[in-house]
Design an enzyme around this catalytic site. Structure first.
Site, PDB file in Angstrom:
ATOM      1  N   LYS A 276       0.801  -1.174   0.080  1.00 51.56           N
ATOM      2  CA  LYS A 276       0.099   0.055   0.119  1.00 51.56           C
ATOM      3  C   LYS A 276       0.797   1.298  -0.141  1.00 51.56           C
ATOM      4  O   LYS A 276       1.897   1.249   0.319  1.00 51.56           O
ATOM      5  CB  LYS A 276      -0.746  -0.021   1.188  1.00 51.56           C
ATOM      6  N   ARG A 350     -10.274 -11.604   1.625  1.00 54.23           N
ATOM      7  CA  ARG A 350     -11.311 -12.588   1.121  1.00 54.23           C
ATOM      8  C   ARG A 350     -10.765 -14.113   1.327  1.00 54.23           C
ATOM      9  O   ARG A 350     -11.371 -14.983   1.522  1.00 54.23           O
ATOM     10  CB  ARG A 350     -11.591 -12.380  -0.282  1.00 54.23           C
TER      11      ARG A 350
END
Length: 499
Positions: A276, A350
């Protein structure tokens, strides 16, 4: 866990202590006991309201020096609007407004739990008490210097003057446990990641054993034996070993299928190899907001002895860049046997949920599963911070969650699922890939998760906009909101507890 305030209940006729809080409607009418307590000061209140352009609007507050003859240090008048048709959330807000009027040095406050037509119900008074505690929460355990006036650390003593003290105390005994659950969730989200790593998170979840919750902690070896390759792949770049925690509360009928709640617990998310940007990366300590909610919920249900069988499951990992970290292009095998191509290592939540959902579906055979995850930035773009995104394969469950959201004030908004989205996560090399690109990002994430519920009725709540960093409200001044605890407690209480 400690409160900045202490809340108790006294008769409406009790003498006021400290700050006095009363309620009026939009015509500035007071309740009979309130008017009696103020005596001749009611006219002064009207003059002060006129000078301040105070109209009694719901949640508005008028703060004045206590008039002569009133046994209080300050007088605060909170508007209740028309004072009819008020919901539990309105009273929760009133409590938050009152708590916001406490100064750091205030020792006591008395709240007249009365509307113009008479004493509030016990449930209404208890909602005010809950709002007081939620607003008063603060996370300052790592501050070594206090602001002026904050020294001493004594708790403010708040008394709610009510029509039925015994009934209010009984109702608050249960509601207070739900507030405790919210506070636990907030604490977990607010903790720094060097303190709250997967092993420590698992240890704190294990404290629920004191309430009668059965807790099982799966270590890396156990998860590897189960074939949880999706979850383990996320954490393999961290020196902190991953954990999965399974919590069970058996308060319902013996042998009855449980309801299940699953939380994403990425204790810190750098994005991994797909790292990130540095800006605001510190906020990724809150990427375990779903797991925090599940632990807080299990505390609330167990403490109030909910008459339901409930499973809570959390997958705990750190997503770090390292020579051993997962790479874009890797293919992992989930517990379900389905293979997943890793396109972006920052689409990691996920992967964690995939294995935990499958574990819960297969091992506990629940009536339904609800998962919570700070999963996608796309949901914040779509819904902002007012609603969590909801996706479901079951209309009844979705409708019940929508209603519970409205009643609790922790709102959800349903978004679509459908086979037309499947092609966006098709992979050339594996059964699927872990991200579908920019378009419909929250939907494709939910579509991915649906492949791991094995036909179980299921709902996915994307809480990226509501669990952390949301704007401050009347009942939350904290970075971590504890979102979901009150929502899911309401869902269980309304539909899944034996009567």
């Amino acid at each position: 866990m400690s409160d900045a305030i202490k809340v108790g209940f006294v008769p409406l006729s009790a003498a006021a202590r400290g700050i006095l809080v009363v309620f009026c409607d939009d015509g500035l009418k007071l309740g009979p006991a309130t008017a009696k307590a103020l005596g001749g000061a009611t006219e002064l209140v009207k003059r002060a309201a006129s000078a301040a352009a105070f109209k009694g609007k719901s949640g508005a507050a008028l703060d004045i020096l206590a008039p002569e003859g009133v046994k209080a240090t300050r007088l605060i008048v909170i508007g209740a609007g028309k004072a009819t048709g008020l919901k539990a959330n309105d009273f929760l807000k009133f409590g938050g407004v009152a708590a916001g009027k406490l100064s750091a040095t205030a020792a006591a406050m008395t709240i007249m739990a009365e509307l113009p037509d008479g004493a509030m119900t016990s449930e209404q008074a208890v909602a005010i008490a809950a709002g007081l505690r939620l607003r008063a929460y603060k996370f300052d355990r790592y501050k070594t210097k206090k602001k002026d006036g904050e020294e001493g650390g004594s708790r403010a003593d708040i008394s709610l003057a009510v029509g039925d003290v015994a009934a209010a105390k009984k109702a608050f005994a249960s509601a207070g446990h739900v507030v405790d659950g919210v506070i636990i969730a907030r604490d977990l989200v607010n903790e720094p990641p060097n303190v709250l790593f997967p092993e420590e998170f698992a240890r704190r979840a294990s404290l629920l054993r004191k309430l009668g919750v059965k807790v099982e902690v799966l270590d890396v070896k156990a998860m590897d034996k189960l074939g949880m390759g999706a979850l383990l792949g996320v954490g393999q770049g961290s020196t902190r070993p991953s954990r999965t925690v399974i919590m069970r509360w058996d308060g319902g009928k013996k042998g009855e299928a449980p309801v299940a709640f699953v939380g994403k617990g990425v204790c810190f998310d750098t994005g991994g190899i797909s790292i990130k940007p540095a800006g605001s990366m510190e906020d990724m300590k809150g990427d375990m907001g779903g797991a925090a909610c599940v632990v807080g919920l299990m505390h609330a249900l167990a403490a109030r002895k909910a008459k339901a069988n409930v499973v809570g499951a959390i997958g705990l990992v750190e997503n770090m860049p390292d020579g051993n970290a997962q790479r874009p292009g890797d293919i992992v095998t989930s517990m379900s046997g389905q293979t997943i191509e890793i396109i972006n290592t920052d689409a990691e939540g996920r992967l964690v949920l995939a294995d935990v959902l499958w574990y819960v579906a297969k091992k506990t055979k629940p009536k339904f599963m609800v998962d919570l995850a700070t999963l996608t930035g796309a949901i914040v773009v779509a819904l902002g911070t007012e609603h969590a995104g909801m996706f479901s394969n079951n209309d009844e469950l979705a409708d019940r969650l929508l209603t519970a959201g409205i009643e609790s004030g922790e709102k959800v908004w349903r978004l679509p699922l459908g086979p037309e989205y499947d092609k966006l996560i098709d992979s050339q090399f594996a059964d699927m890939k872990n991200t579908g690109g920019r378009h419909g990002g929250s939907i494709t994430a939910a579509q991915f998760l649906q492949r791991f519920v094995d036909g179980t009725p299921w709902a996915h709540l994307d809480i990226a906009g509501t669990a952390m960093g949301a704007p401050k409200t009347d009942i939350n001044q904290s970075w971590g909101s504890g979102y979901g605890v009150r929502l899911l407690d309401r869902l269980v209480a309304d539909h899944y507890e034996r009567k």
